[in-house]
Design an enzyme around this catalytic site. Structure first.
Site, PDB file in Angstrom:
ATOM      1  N   GLU A 261       1.281 -25.015 -17.726  1.00 18.46           N
ATOM      2  CA  GLU A 261       1.202 -24.706 -16.298  1.00 18.46           C
ATOM      3  C   GLU A 261      -0.238 -24.992 -15.914  1.00 18.46           C
ATOM      4  OE1 GLU A 261      -0.374 -22.966 -13.389  1.00 18.46           O
ATOM      5  OE2 GLU A 261       0.068 -21.101 -14.466  1.00 18.46           O
ATOM      6  N   CYS A 300      -4.553 -21.395  -9.491  1.00 13.85           N
ATOM      7  CA  CYS A 300      -3.867 -22.660  -9.738  1.00 13.85           C
ATOM      8  C   CYS A 300      -2.894 -22.981  -8.617  1.00 13.85           C
ATOM      9  CB  CYS A 300      -3.157 -22.627 -11.078  1.00 13.85           C
ATOM     10  SG  CYS A 300      -1.991 -21.266 -11.252  1.00 13.85           S
TER      11      CYS A 300
END
Length: 697
Positions: A261, A300
């Site tokens: 991720e 993120c």
């Protein structure tokens, strides 16, 4: 100003002991640049740690059912909530404000509780997970198959980023623990002291079996060299690091699953139809500003690119300038500060270097130094919110390639919806995108234009403004991941994350053997009949396969007419002789729901007893029509049992029994099939789950 404790030395917790390195790199606090912690994993034996996880932790977890693991997670979540204030105090040293820390700390604990609830609600109280339906492989039904999910017999290595030291650990730990795999957590050194503080409490609680959670504070050393085929790696961090780790020789040689991720250039699109006075205009501006400044832009999922209709650029710029002017910057421990510092001076330097590269194709339209409310401008890692503008986004490369992992966003103008969607795709894969519009047609065009390159899409408008959770908020029940640059992996997403840590095996056998293995009755397996009606048995006395074959009943015209009058269902196939004759059945047929009602009348035991209530009906199928003069018969069979825990205030122990029901006609043809759930009383001292099938460890 937060008073620093003595110099912290976050330890590693490996093979059942706490290990503190004698020396190592020094981590500074984010706002003042003062020495805070020495973080090192020197001396950790990674081969021993992985062996301990497999031998001790995995073995202990596999002895527990999904529900038992879930109960431990719930207890752990409640235990950590009672100690959260200590985590908040440390979190400010990372540069996080109270609001930032809430997402990390209580968001992480909430994820534990969420997975505990999902597992108890949707998984069986077993050590394995029957997956999907039974596949019939032979014409006569004597050869069938079903997929089963079982825990991988290894260790789940979890490498986390610095920005969410609590949530990052717990959101990976929860599904792995539910699946039955032990975790070895390696947080980023910059914020490892906060992760270690939480792990201290987890170990002190005694709630998790030994070996199911280990912590490495510091670098990973040769950890990846010691992984085998049954292990997994889950990584969160930069796309560059993900690419490097993914091709580690040992991971490639042993086909170790690697889930990434990674940071991505997430985008938010303001719809063409939105005008400055519309609610959506204000929502867009607030969301961009919030995503820029939350965690000082170190998320993120933060918005890095804001797509704006070309004719609205100036209005959006001015609105962002006004919104960002309200953002106070400084010591995150202060109540009047809305944005803290980046995690370190090194991180600030990286962001500044990226900003310089971006400025070759953009211009700064909002920026400049502002007064700090506490903190040290030189020694602290402060960076003021910055808005860039790129006039030629279709030909520029920097905005679509370079990510400034801080409070930075680039405005990109577009002229058509197709162009806006195309610009989002130039990021080569993103974790999340958002569409801000109230026009359903343009929402549809943008969503489907963006869908192939995103893991999640938020549609934001006046209709969901009050309840939406925001562009940058991953939720336990929704996918967190994305294609391409975003890593190509997936986390969370409800129970799909649990699957990552399990092996899916197709088992082919006769129905009786497969029913024995899964402890769930399926058609064709043996049944058990005795003189005691199944509804006269308590939950503890009922066994899978207990069955009742009822008396017969011939369906009459009066049945059909009376049912139509009672329900008001006068569909022509039931009551119109001529219409029914011309229909697909060629005759009048009984209502499907009459068949269900008649079946219930045949299999119930009407006197008070252990069966307390009907809990629901599932998987209903009408297979063959039943006409006037046809005779039906019903078989009721215990399919599976689900023990319910006593909730607060409840005094009557119960369980849910799922019964499979088949209704057949005089030719022994199946006419209807379904499952019903009944709430059944159980003994006050409960019951021990049956022993695992032969061969299960």
């Amino acid at each position: 100003m937060t008073t620093l404790p003595h110099l912290l030395r976050p330890a590693s917790y490996v093979y059942g002991t706490w290990h503190t390195a004698p020396d190592g790199p020094t981590v500074l606090d984010a706002a003042y640049g003062r020495p805070l912690a020495i973080v090192s994993s020197e001396g950790v034996d990674f081969a021993r740690a992985t062996d301990h996880a497999r031998r001790v932790g995995a073995s202990a977890l596999r002895r527990l059912t999904f529900h038992a693991r879930a109960r431990l997670l719930k207890a752990l979540g409640l235990y950590l909530l009672e100690r959260k204030e200590a985590y908040y105090a440390l979190s400010t040293l990372t540069g996080a404000t109270k609001r930032d820390s809430w997402v990390d700390i209580e968001g992480g604990i909430g994820t534990l509780l969420g997975y505990a609830s999902m597992a108890r609600r949707d998984l069986p109280d077993e050590r394995f997970w029957p997956d999907g339906k039974v596949e019939r492989l032979g014409k006569e039904g004597t050869f069938v198959a079903r997929h089963l999910l079982v825990p991988r017999e290894g260790v789940a290595v979890q490498i986390n980023a610095y920005n969410f030291p609590v949530w990052g650990m717990l959101e990976k730990l929860a599904p792995a623990f539910i699946a039955g795999m032990p975790s070895l957590v390696k947080p980023a050194p910059q914020t490892a002291y906060l992760t270690e503080r939480v792990v201290q409490d987890i170990i002190a609680s005694g709630l998790l079996p030994e070996g199911t959670l280990q912590l490495v504070s510091g670098e990973a050393g040769d950890l990846l060299d010691h992984l085998s085929e049954q292990d997994t790696v889950a990584f969160t961090g930069s796309a560059a690091t993900a690419r490097r780790l993914r091709v580690h020789p040992n991971l490639v040689a042993r086909s170790v699953p690697f889930n990434a991720e990674a940071d991505s250039l997430n985008a938010s699109v303001l719809g063409l139809s939105v005008r400055p006075g519309d609610p959506e205009f204000a929502l867009f501006v607030r969301e961009v500003a919030r995503e820029m400044t939350g965690k000082a832009g170190q998320k993120c999922t933060a918005i890095r690119r804001a797509m704006v209709p070309r004719g609205r650029v100036q209005e959006v710029t001015e609105a962002l300038r006004r919104e960002l002017s309200k953002v106070t910057v400084g010591d995150p421990a202060r109540d009047d500060v809305r944005m803290g510092a980046l995690v370190s001076l090194e991180q600030r330097e990286r962001v500044q270097e990226t900003l310089e590269r971006l400025r070759s194709e953009t211009e700064v339209v909002v920026g400049g130094d502002r007064e700090l409310l506490g903190g040290d401008r030189e020694r602290g890692a402060f960076l003021d919110p910055t808005v860039l503008y790129c006039d030629s986004p279709l030909t520029a490369t920097g905005p679509h390639e370079l990510e400034a992992f801080g409070p930075v966003v680039t405005l990109l103008p577009y002229d058509s919806l197709d162009e806006a969607a195309h610009l989002t795709r130039l990021g080569r894969g993103s974790l999340v995108g958002s569409v801000v519009s109230h026009d359903r047609a343009e929402i549809a065009e943008l969503v489907f234009g963006m869908a192939s390159s995103h893991g999640r899409i938020l549609v934001l408008n006046r209709a969901d403004a009050a309840e939406n959770t925001g562009h940058g908020s991953p939720l336990p029940g929704l996918n967190h991941g994305g294609p391409g640059r975003a890593g190509g992996g997936s986390e969370l997403g409800g129970l799909s994350a649990v699957r990552h840590y399990m092996n899916r095996v197709a088992v082919q056998a006769d129905p009786g053997t497969l029913a024995m293995l899964t402890r769930e009755y399926l058609p064709g397996a043996e049944v058990h009949e005795d003189v005691i009606h199944p509804f006269r048995k308590t939950f503890d006395e009922i066994r899978v396969g207990d069955s009742l074959l009822t008396h017969r009943r011939t369906v009459t015209e009066a049945d059909i007419v009376n049912f139509a009058g009672l329900t008001g269902d006068h569909f022509y196939a039931h009551v119109d002789e001529i219409g029914a004759r011309e229909g697909i059945f060629g005759k009048r047929v009984a209502h499907g729901y009459f068949l269900i009602s008649a079946a219930a009348g045949m299999f119930v035991s009407p006197a008070p007893g252990p069966v307390l209530a009907n809990y629901g009906l599932e998987n209903l199928r009408f297979v063959e029509p039943v006409g006037i003069g046809d005779t039906i018969r019903t078989r009721l069979t215990c399919k599976r049992r689900i023990r319910k825990e006593l909730r607060s205030g409840e005094t009557r122990p119960t369980g849910v029994v799922e019964w499979h029901v088949d209704i057949s006609n005089q030719r022994e043809q199946l006419v209807a099939t379904y499952d019903i759930l009944t709430l059944v009383e159980r003994a006050r001292d409960g019951f021990d789950p049956p022993a695992p099938p032969t061969g299960e460890r």
